[in-house]
Design a protein around this motif. Structure first.
Motif, short mmCIF file in Angstrom:
data_model
loop_
_atom_site.label_atom_id
_atom_site.label_comp_id
_atom_site.label_asym_id
_atom_site.label_seq_id
_atom_site.Cartn_x
_atom_site.Cartn_y
_atom_site.Cartn_z
N LEU A 6 6.01 5.27 -2.05
CA LEU A 6 5.71 3.71 -1.32
C LEU A 6 5.46 3.96 -0.12
O LEU A 6 4.18 3.45 0.14
CB LEU A 6 7.91 1.93 -1.48
N LEU A 7 5.87 4.81 0.31
CA LEU A 7 5.10 5.66 1.81
C LEU A 7 3.64 6.30 1.29
O LEU A 7 2.87 5.94 1.86
CB LEU A 7 6.02 6.19 2.03
N LEU A 8 3.52 6.87 0.21
CA LEU A 8 2.60 7.14 -0.40
C LEU A 8 1.34 5.67 -0.51
O LEU A 8 0.56 5.93 -0.59
CB LEU A 8 2.21 7.98 -1.59
N VAL A 9 1.70 4.66 -1.16
CA VAL A 9 1.48 3.44 -1.31
C VAL A 9 0.41 2.83 0.02
O VAL A 9 -0.38 2.44 0.12
CB VAL A 9 2.23 2.77 -2.15
N ALA A 10 1.85 2.68 1.14
CA ALA A 10 1.27 2.30 2.39
C ALA A 10 0.38 3.09 3.21
O ALA A 10 -0.60 2.48 3.66
CB ALA A 10 2.70 1.89 2.82
N ILE A 11 0.63 4.72 2.79
CA ILE A 11 -0.45 4.86 3.69
C ILE A 11 -1.72 5.44 2.53
O ILE A 11 -3.44 4.27 3.47
CB ILE A 11 -0.62 6.57 3.12
N ASP A 12 -1.97 4.58 1.22
CA ASP A 12 -3.13 4.76 0.65
C ASP A 12 -3.70 3.01 1.02
O ASP A 12 -5.04 3.18 0.90
CB ASP A 12 -2.80 4.66 -0.78
N PHE A 13 -2.99 2.49 1.26
CA PHE A 13 -2.97 0.83 1.86
C PHE A 13 -3.96 0.42 2.48
O PHE A 13 -5.15 -0.04 3.14
CB PHE A 13 -2.31 -0.37 1.27
N THR A 14 -3.45 1.14 3.86
CA THR A 14 -4.18 1.46 5.01
C THR A 14 -5.04 1.80 5.45
O THR A 14 -6.35 1.52 6.06
CB THR A 14 -2.92 1.95 5.95
N ALA A 15 -5.20 2.65 4.21
CA ALA A 15 -6.86 3.89 4.70
C ALA A 15 -7.91 3.41 3.37
O ALA A 15 -9.63 3.49 4.10
CB ALA A 15 -6.37 5.22 4.20
N THR A 16 -7.72 2.75 2.29
CA THR A 16 -8.69 2.55 1.83
C THR A 16 -8.48 1.30 1.19
O THR A 16 -9.33 -0.11 0.53
CB THR A 16 -8.27 3.12 0.02
N GLY A 17 -7.34 0.29 1.50
CA GLY A 17 -7.06 -1.40 1.25
C GLY A 17 -6.86 -1.61 -0.28
O GLY A 17 -5.73 -1.27 -1.07
N ALA A 18 -8.47 -1.96 -0.80
CA ALA A 18 -6.98 -3.30 -2.30
C ALA A 18 -7.03 -1.63 -3.55
O ALA A 18 -6.79 -2.36 -4.74
CB ALA A 18 -8.18 -4.36 -2.54
N GLN A 19 -7.71 -1.18 -2.98
CA GLN A 19 -8.10 0.30 -3.87
C GLN A 19 -6.51 0.62 -4.17
O GLN A 19 -6.66 1.33 -5.78
CB GLN A 19 -9.32 1.29 -3.66
N VAL A 20 -5.66 0.26 -4.10
CA VAL A 20 -4.48 0.86 -4.07
C VAL A 20 -4.12 -0.01 -6.12
O VAL A 20 -3.05 0.07 -6.39
CB VAL A 20 -3.22 0.71 -3.25
N LEU A 21 -4.59 -1.24 -5.78
CA LEU A 21 -4.10 -2.23 -7.00
C LEU A 21 -5.20 -2.03 -8.29
O LEU A 21 -4.77 -2.56 -9.42
CB LEU A 21 -4.50 -3.66 -6.42
N HIS A 22 -5.78 -0.88 -8.38
CA HIS A 22 -6.74 -0.41 -9.28
C HIS A 22 -5.17 -0.12 -10.28
O HIS A 22 -4.82 1.02 -10.05
CB HIS A 22 -7.00 0.63 -9.14
N TRP A 23 -5.84 0.01 -11.51
CA TRP A 23 -4.57 0.42 -13.01
C TRP A 23 -4.66 2.27 -12.91
O TRP A 23 -3.40 2.71 -13.02
CB TRP A 23 -5.61 -0.50 -13.95
N GLU A 24 -6.02 2.79 -11.98
CA GLU A 24 -5.96 3.78 -12.94
C GLU A 24 -5.35 4.35 -11.09
O GLU A 24 -3.82 4.82 -11.48
CB GLU A 24 -6.78 5.26 -12.10
N ALA A 25 -4.80 3.64 -10.18
CA ALA A 25 -4.09 4.23 -8.84
C ALA A 25 -2.68 3.99 -9.31
O ALA A 25 -1.82 4.87 -8.85
CB ALA A 25 -4.06 3.83 -7.81
N LEU A 26 -2.96 3.17 -9.47
CA LEU A 26 -1.19 2.34 -10.16
C LEU A 26 -0.48 3.46 -11.46
O LEU A 26 0.86 3.96 -11.10
CB LEU A 26 -0.86 0.65 -10.73
N VAL A 27 -0.84 4.18 -12.24
CA VAL A 27 -0.74 5.06 -13.24
C VAL A 27 -0.16 6.39 -12.39
O VAL A 27 0.71 6.81 -12.24
CB VAL A 27 -2.05 5.50 -14.21
N VAL A 28 -0.69 6.72 -10.65
CA VAL A 28 -0.77 7.82 -10.32
C VAL A 28 0.47 7.84 -9.65
O VAL A 28 1.32 8.33 -10.12
CB VAL A 28 -1.97 7.64 -9.67
#
Length: 204
Positions: free
Chosen positions: A68-90
């Motif tokens: 969850l920390l990694l998701v939060a970091i990515d969201f603050t840095a890149t925004g909604a890109q964390v919701l892309h399905w390939e990111a969700l796989v990662v």
């Protein structure tokens, strides 16, 4: 017969926590484009953060915390890109590695921990590149064994070969895992707590 997880809980967490916070800040800075040194751009210890970072913490810390920390970091840095399905796989791969580590807390020595993070890195590499092979247009990879081998070795023409990223990941994950384990044992020794042995003996 003693339980394989009979070691008393250690309070040696401040040094590992400091390393995890530093790695999290580094990931954020890297995503924002603030990291320009090539040697640092190639430093990608994210599986070590998920697997070994979870491994060195107490059972009271939920396994999902670092993913969850990694998701939060990515969201603050890149925004909604964390919701892309390939990111969700990662993120799913990181969560699976963290769950595995949480089940093995107290049951692995240093060598086992390092083998574990290498195994997770290899599974992550082949799984995510297989997903890329399946999802990319046919013009990028043929839908046969040759195309899959290209996806997990040389990658798409005009780009760095995919094995280059595997090499960077393995070196980064092993290096950061060693730092986390050394930090844990250093603080455990200072606090006179039980350290993680080089090899975890089998239960009697």
């Amino acid at each position: 017969m003693s339980s394989p997880d009979s070691r008393p809980a250690s309070r040696a967490f401040l040094l590992p926590l400091a390393l995890i916070v530093a790695a999290a800040a580094f990931r954020w800075a890297k995503l924002k484009g603030y990291v320009t040194l090539e040697v640092l751009e190639n430093f990608t210890p994210w599986m070590a953060l998920a697997f070994t970072g979870t491994l060195v913490f107490s059972k009271r810390v939920p396994f999902i915390l670092i993913p969850l920390l990694l998701v939060a970091i990515d969201f603050t840095a890149t925004g909604a890109q964390v919701l892309h399905w390939e990111a969700l796989v990662v993120y799913g791969c990181f969560a699976a590695a963290a769950l595995l580590a949480s089940l093995w807390r107290g049951q692995m020595g240093m060598l086992g921990s390092l083998l574990g993070v290498v195994g997770c890195s290899l599974v992550f590499y082949f799984f995510t590149n297989t997903v890329s092979w399946l999802s990319n247009p046919v013009s990028a990879y043929s839908r046969d064994l040759a195309g899959w081998l290209q996806a997990v070795t040389t990658g798409e023409p005009g780009h760095l070969p995919t094995w280059f990223f595997l090499r960077n990941s393995l070196v980064s994950d092993l290096g950061f895992s060693l730092l986390l384990l050394a930090a844990f044992n250093t603080e455990a020794a200072f606090r006179q707590q039980q350290r993680i042995p080089l090899r975890q003996p089998l239960a009697a």
